[in-house]
Design a protein around this motif. Structure first.
Motif, mmCIF file in Angstrom:
data_model
loop_
_atom_site.group_PDB
_atom_site.id
_atom_site.type_symbol
_atom_site.label_atom_id
_atom_site.label_comp_id
_atom_site.label_asym_id
_atom_site.label_seq_id
_atom_site.Cartn_x
_atom_site.Cartn_y
_atom_site.Cartn_z
ATOM 1 N N GLU A 105 0.827 -1.206 0.000
ATOM 2 C CA GLU A 105 0.000 0.000 0.000
ATOM 3 C C GLU A 105 0.865 1.262 0.000
ATOM 4 N N ASN A 106 1.949 1.223 -0.784
ATOM 5 C CA ASN A 106 2.821 2.382 -0.885
ATOM 6 C C ASN A 106 3.008 2.729 -2.355
ATOM 7 N N PRO A 107 2.419 3.777 -2.871
ATOM 8 C CA PRO A 107 1.606 4.766 -2.159
ATOM 9 C C PRO A 107 0.217 4.210 -1.852
ATOM 10 N N TYR A 138 -11.870 2.649 -6.197
ATOM 11 C CA TYR A 138 -10.498 2.354 -5.800
ATOM 12 C C TYR A 138 -9.558 2.883 -6.876
ATOM 13 N N ALA A 139 -8.690 3.818 -6.492
ATOM 14 C CA ALA A 139 -7.707 4.379 -7.418
ATOM 15 C C ALA A 139 -6.331 4.237 -6.804
ATOM 16 N N ARG A 140 -5.425 3.729 -7.588
ATOM 17 C CA ARG A 140 -4.058 3.522 -7.111
ATOM 18 C C ARG A 140 -3.104 4.155 -8.105
ATOM 19 N N PRO A 141 -2.247 5.065 -7.664
ATOM 20 C CA PRO A 141 -1.294 5.674 -8.601
ATOM 21 C C PRO A 141 -0.500 4.602 -9.341
ATOM 22 N N GLY A 142 -0.472 4.727 -10.667
ATOM 23 C CA GLY A 142 0.278 3.772 -11.476
ATOM 24 C C GLY A 142 -0.511 2.553 -11.906
ATOM 25 N N SER A 143 -1.804 2.484 -11.569
ATOM 26 C CA SER A 143 -2.602 1.329 -11.992
ATOM 27 C C SER A 143 -4.005 1.788 -12.389
#
Length: 186
Positions: A105-107, A138-143
């Protein structure tokens, strides 16, 4: 789940919905320790698997023919739930979020929960049976971004003018699991 919702006063409904809105805010703001305070130490947190079963033609003409209940595999069935957790499991997950080596979970993911259709289904003393629906963005930087949806079936314990989550069963609406994680708190 074919039972009817109980009648509630507008004030009772407002208090119940306020509890769920606060819970969503705490989770979306990553205030997991404060969220854990809303959980009863005796909690059972279950995310049953939901295989894609065929229609039961023997039950033709009745609601059992296409019942959601036939699709759920929990601890009592022959299948295996996706998640089956106690307070200790949830506590470890919360503590893990604040560890330096929590690389998964980073970021941290950005989430937004929309809670609706909150219905009081039963009351037994200080315990309430509540059903609600959710959308979780759900938003994740880079995905890629993902949208989770489903129903929550809760047993809430009334404690000192507030509630504690005693039991939560999360019924996901996915047909095929192509989501990045089911390790979220729903």
């Amino acid at each position: 789940m074919s039972e009817l919702a109980l009648e509630t006063t507008p004030e009772q409904q407002r208090v119940l919905e306020a509890f769920y809105y606060r819970e969503a805010r705490l989770l979306d703001n990553r205030q997991y320790q404060q969220w854990l305070a809303l959980v009863d130490p005796e909690i059972q947190y279950l995310l049953p698997s939901r295989p894609n079963v065929q229609v039961d033609n023997r039950a033709r003409g009745s609601e059992d023919m296409i019942s959601v209940e036939r699709e759920l595999e929990d601890a009592e069935s022959m299948g295996c739930p996706i998640r089956e957790e106690s307070y200790v499991h949830l506590m470890v997950r919360v503590e893990r979020a604040y560890k330096v080596n929590s690389w998964s979970e980073n970021p941290p993911a950005r989430t937004r929960r929309i809670i609706g259709n909150v219905e009081l289904m039963g009351r037994d003393g200080d315990q309430l049976s509540v059903v609600s629906n959710f959308h979780l963005y759900y938003a994740r930087p880079g995905s890629d971004n993902f949208l989770y949806s489903g129903q929550r079936r809760d047993q809430l314990l009334a404690v000192e003018g507030d509630y504690r989550i005693r039991e939560r069963v999360v019924i996901m609406d996915v047909a095929n699991i192509e989501l990045p994680t089911l390790g979220l708190l729903f």
